[in-house]
Each structure stands twice: as C-alpha cells, then as structure tokens.
Design an enzyme around this catalytic site. Structure first.
Site: not given
Length: 297
Positions: A42, A122, A171
């Site tokens: 992430h 992402e 995370d």
C-alpha cells in the site's frame, strides 16, 4: 474504499515507528551482497508536503517527526535507529526545517542498491497518479515498478523472487474491517510461497477487536511456521473519548500503533530497545504514553 489519504497523517507518531523499523530492517538486509526485492503493498503517494493543505489539516506531523527535530537541534543524542530515521528524512529537505516527508517507497528506494528491486502497489487513483509522477523524477529505470493493483493479491506473482531474498511491507489503512483478515491471509499465503522472506506488518491500535486480535494471530502463525518474530508497539496517548467544557465529544485520533515482523533481522530488537523509550519520551501526549517490545523464535 478510497476515502483514506495518507497525506493527512504523514509524519505522525505511527510513521515515526513504522519508518524507524523499516530503515533499521533494510539497513541490515542490504549488508548481504545478494539482490533484494522489496514489495510495498500500500504505497501511497510516495512523497508528502508537511506544509501542504492535507498535512496542515490535521497537523499530525507536529506531534510526530517535528518533535524529533527539536532535540537533534539541541544536541541531545538520539538512539542510533532514531538518528538514522532523522538523517534519512532530512536528506529529502534543504535547510534546517522539515517540509518534505518521504513515504515508505522513497525511504526504501533511497536505501536500495542498483541490483535491488522495488515493487509498489497502489489502488487509490489520486495517490497512484502522484506516486507515478514522483517515481518518474527518480529516473530509477526498471529498479522501481508502480503497479495499479491490489497489493494483497499483487505480491503473489513476485514470491519467491529470483534472488530468494525479499522484504514485504504491508500497511493498509484498515478503514475496512476486512483489511485485518486480508493481512492474515496474505502473510499465511506468502509464508507458503516464500518461507524465508521478511514480512513487516504495520497496524493501528484502536478500540476494535480486530486490531487487538491481529498481532496475536500473527504470533501464532509465526510460531506454527517455526519462524522468528518481533512485535513493537508505541502508545502516545489515551484512546478514550472525552468531553470538552462545552459538552462536545472529543475523539483522540490514533493513540497507538504496532509493527509485527516475521523473520526480522537479529539486530532489530537491540536497536528498538534503545529507540522505543526515546520515542515515548519525545512523542508522549499524555501520561498514558508507553511502548512494548517482545520477540520469539
């Protein structure tokens, strides 16, 4: 799903913990000559302006990275792991102030060698555009790949890596309760694919059962797999909701966070033994500030 933006929280106390651990872990891993693959599930935007609209809205860096800059200026020695963190953040800034905060992708890339690889995942469309633009300025060529994919699933095709050495940083925002289960599923699957990789999971410590269950289940997972593990937490304030004098409810924001690692560097625990008490001392917002550090093999 796309409401969370890390720009609001860049440089806060959770970033101080996460990135201190990340840097100490990477510094050890790159001591070995063999190439390293790093997977960031992430990635976010990669770089953040602490004087920008997002960061100024919550001003969380004021009680995070910016507090650490004060003792350094006053010649109070920081623990080596904290000093390494501060030095790296300062490397992205000119002058004495800190206006640019590097996210995990840029911290990782700054430490990697030419032979190492970085895969950045992402899904948020705005952060993806920002990340791609920021990474393009690095002119890192094929070393860094920006992938518009779900990191929980996307890392599977890169494990095991050709060099048989990898660090996975996970995370997510945990905005969705399902993220907790996805983290556990990802770590379980990854250990089956590549048992000797280093897996680093950040998580928020909030009044939610899933948040307290996550490190316990990761610990059980590591023990069943016969792997070493390390668990560090940093609390800066109470998690209790209070009322102001005019009767308004005041929510405390994020009070604490943790980092859980499977197959951590053997040097990490000693580094955090010195750094964590100093984080508590410098980042405490009330008398509930504390830290924990435990490990097993």
């Amino acid at each position: 799903m796309f409401s969370y933006r890390h720009a609001f929280h860049a440089g806060n106390h959770a970033d101080v913990l996460k990135h201190t651990v990340l840097i100490a872990t990477l510094q050890h891993l790159i001591e070995k000559d063999t190439a390293l693959t790093v997977l960031d599930t992430h990635a976010g935007a990669g770089l953040y302006r602490l004087d920008g609209d997002y960061a100024k809205t919550s001003a969380e860096a004021t009680d995070g990275i910016l507090r650490l800059a004060v003792p350094a200026a006053a010649h109070v020695p920081l623990a080596p792991a904290l000093q390494a963190y501060m030095d790296l953040v300062r490397a992205f800034n000119t002058g004495s102030g800190i206006k640019i905060y590097p996210g995990s992708p840029f911290i990782i890339q700054r430490l990697l060698r030419e032979r190492d690889k970085l895969k950045l995942f992402e899904l948020h469309p705005s952060d993806l555009r920002a990340l791609a633009g920021n990474v393009a300025q690095l002119e890192a060529g094929r070393q860094v790949a920006v992938l518009h994919e779900d990191g929980f699933e996307g890392i599977k095709k890169f494990l095991p890596p050709p060099s048989r050495r990898a660090l996975v940083l996970c995370d997510p925002s945990y905005e969705l309760k399902t993220d907790y289960g996805k983290v556990l599923d990802m770590v379980q699957d990854s250990l089956k694919r590549f048992a000797t990789g280093t897996y680093a999971v950040w998580y928020p410590i909030i009044p939610r059962p899933e948040a307290h269950d996550l490190p316990r289940r990761l610990k059980t997972m590591a023990q069943k797999a016969g792997k070493s593990w390390l668990h560090a937490t940093l609390t800066v304030k109470s998690s209790k909701i209070t009322e102001t004098l005019d009767g308004q409810t005041k929510r405390p924001g994020l009070p604490a966070s943790g980092m859980f690692l499977i197959n951590p560097p053997y040097t990490l625990k000693d580094g955090l033994k010195a750094a964590l008490p100093q984080m508590v001392q410098l980042l405490a917002q009330d008398r509930n500030a504390a830290h924990t550090l435990e490990s097993g093999s």
